[in-house]
Write an enzyme that holds these catalytic residues in place. Structure first.
Site, mmCIF file in Angstrom:
data_model
loop_
_atom_site.group_PDB
_atom_site.id
_atom_site.type_symbol
_atom_site.label_atom_id
_atom_site.label_comp_id
_atom_site.label_asym_id
_atom_site.label_seq_id
_atom_site.Cartn_x
_atom_site.Cartn_y
_atom_site.Cartn_z
ATOM 1 C CB CYS A 86 -0.919 0.010 1.217
ATOM 2 S SG CYS A 86 -2.299 1.161 0.989
ATOM 3 C CB CYS A 146 -1.758 4.927 3.316
ATOM 4 S SG CYS A 146 -1.778 3.315 4.102
ATOM 5 C CB CYS A 162 -4.432 3.844 -0.201
ATOM 6 S SG CYS A 162 -4.780 3.604 1.549
ATOM 7 C CE LYS A 192 -7.816 -1.402 4.167
ATOM 8 N NZ LYS A 192 -6.395 -1.131 3.919
ATOM 9 N NE ARG A 232 -6.775 4.620 8.779
ATOM 10 C CZ ARG A 232 -7.987 4.856 8.329
ATOM 11 N NH1 ARG A 232 -8.632 5.939 8.732
ATOM 12 N NH2 ARG A 232 -8.547 4.024 7.479
ATOM 13 N NE ARG A 280 -6.661 4.695 4.867
ATOM 14 C CZ ARG A 280 -5.606 5.507 4.874
ATOM 15 N NH1 ARG A 280 -5.468 6.429 3.947
ATOM 16 N NH2 ARG A 280 -4.693 5.396 5.822
ATOM 17 C CD GLU A 288 -13.914 -3.950 -4.584
ATOM 18 O OE1 GLU A 288 -12.990 -4.565 -5.133
ATOM 19 O OE2 GLU A 288 -13.967 -2.709 -4.547
ATOM 20 C CE LYS A 334 -7.427 -3.881 7.392
ATOM 21 N NZ LYS A 334 -6.433 -3.114 6.716
ATOM 22 C CB SER A 375 -5.418 -1.714 14.929
ATOM 23 O OG SER A 375 -6.236 -0.879 14.131
ATOM 24 C CE1 TYR A 425 -1.300 -5.341 14.008
ATOM 25 C CE2 TYR A 425 -3.694 -5.531 14.149
ATOM 26 C CZ TYR A 425 -2.560 -5.048 13.513
ATOM 27 O OH TYR A 425 -2.689 -4.287 12.383
#
Ligand code: PBG
Length: 335
Positions: A126, A128, A136, A205, A215, A227, A243, A258, A284, A323
């Protein structure tokens, strides 16, 4: 399922099969294994650097020596793959750091492939993190409108993917949501002889508030606007399927949904409609919510984390990016 042939109370008593732990395990329909987990890692320049992410306790921006340490721990716990993000030393308007042959991700890939050859290295593609404006794609300002240009962005994405493959990345994961990026990346990889490098596309996404803590972690917040002109609207299911269909037609080998927990219906639809290897990204904000509640003693971190990951498996995820991967792999081993 044919519910007509199902027994009725008092002949049928579901609780009969819930009496013993061994029996419950035997008839368990869904299993979570460390083999399915991917750990995201954030690389940045420096030495002995572990910069904590405020909203993500236990997650750090890591210099390469520390990144190797973290990756080694994950690998030893049984996590088969990491997903790399980079925080470049400087950002600009053409995301130079994204495709620099000595960029931070490219360096991280070379180091990890050398030191941990069996660990799968997935790279997030990406722009970004590398763009001064945090979007992005390439930004175009005109009198009364600011746009993210699609087709010119594809060239930079393809270049980034190629630079990751050249560094030795095992799997390329584009997360930008530009139209046509899978085709552009596949074509460029093939042209350079990387026809065996798989693409895991962030296919569905959504523009999500659950990315907030990331971020901060990736220092990639957009400096203006949001976005929504490229990531999907939270209410759309049919569009998510389109998609995914597009990305598969363009050459994606695996697809991703996501965020994960708030989008399990999408995950289920994607898996049942296409039957492709499907990843869920526990993002996150999902991680931070559990951490915050656990820190307050309101939920049991281990139990809630494993239950959420199991729910993603039940909904159809083959692969889960989280994570908590290293912790989860250890917890699963204890079980
Ligand atoms: C880059 C990217 C983002 C995430 C993964 N890749 C941020 C975004 O789209 O704003 C989010 C991951 C997370 O929240 O854990 N485009």
């Amino acid at each position: 399922m044919n519910l007509n042939c199902m027994g009725q109370f008092p002949e049928y008593r579901p609780r009969r099969l819930r009496q013993f732990p061994a029996l419950r395990r035997m008839i368990s329909e869904t299993r979570l294994s460390a083999d399915q987990l991917v750990l995201p890692l954030f690389a940045r320049a420096g030495r002995k650097l572990r910069k904590p992410i405020n909203a993500m306790p236990g997650v750090f921006q890591l210099s390469l020596d520390e990144l190797l340490r973290e990756a080694t721990q994950a690998f030893e716990a049984g996590v088969p793959a990491v997903l790399l993000f980079g925080i470049p030393e400087k950002k600009d308007a053409k995301a130079s750091g994204a495709y620099a042959s000595n960029g931070i991700v490219q360096q991280a890939v070379r180091l990890l492939k050398k030191e941990l050859p069996e660990l799968l290295i997935i790279t997030d593609v990406c722009l970004c993190e590398y763009m001064a404006h945090g979007h992005c794609g390439i930004v175009h300002h005109s009198k009364n409108r600011t746009r993210i240009l699609n087709d010119p962005t594809l060239k930079l994405l393809a270049r980034s993917a190629a630079s990751h493959a050249e560094a030795g990345a095992d799997i390329i994961a584009p997360s930008d949501m530009m139209d046509g990026r899978i085709q552009a990346i596949r074509t460029e990889l093939d042209r350079l002889g990387f026809d065996e490098t798989p693409i895991m596309s962030y296919a569905a996404k959504f523009a999500s508030a659950f990315y907030g803590p990331f971020r901060e972690a990736a220092e990639s917040a957009p400096q203006f606007g949001d976005r929504r002109s490229y990531q999907m609207d939270a209410g759309n299911t049919n569009e998510a399927l389109r998609e995914v269909a597009l990305d598969i037609q363009e050459g994606a080998d695996m697809v991703m949904v996501k965020p994960a927990l708030a989008y399990l219906d999408i995950l289920h639809r994607v898996k049942t409609e296409f039957g492709y290897p499907t990843a869920a990204y526990a993002v996150s904000g999902e991680y931070s919510m559990i951490k915050a509640a656990a820190a307050n003693g309101w939920v049991d971190e281990k139990a809630v984390t494993l239950e959420s990951l199991l729910a993603m498996r039940r909904a159809g995820a083959d692969i889960i990016i989280t994570y908590s991967a290293t912790d989860a792999a250890r917890w699963l081993r204890e079980k």
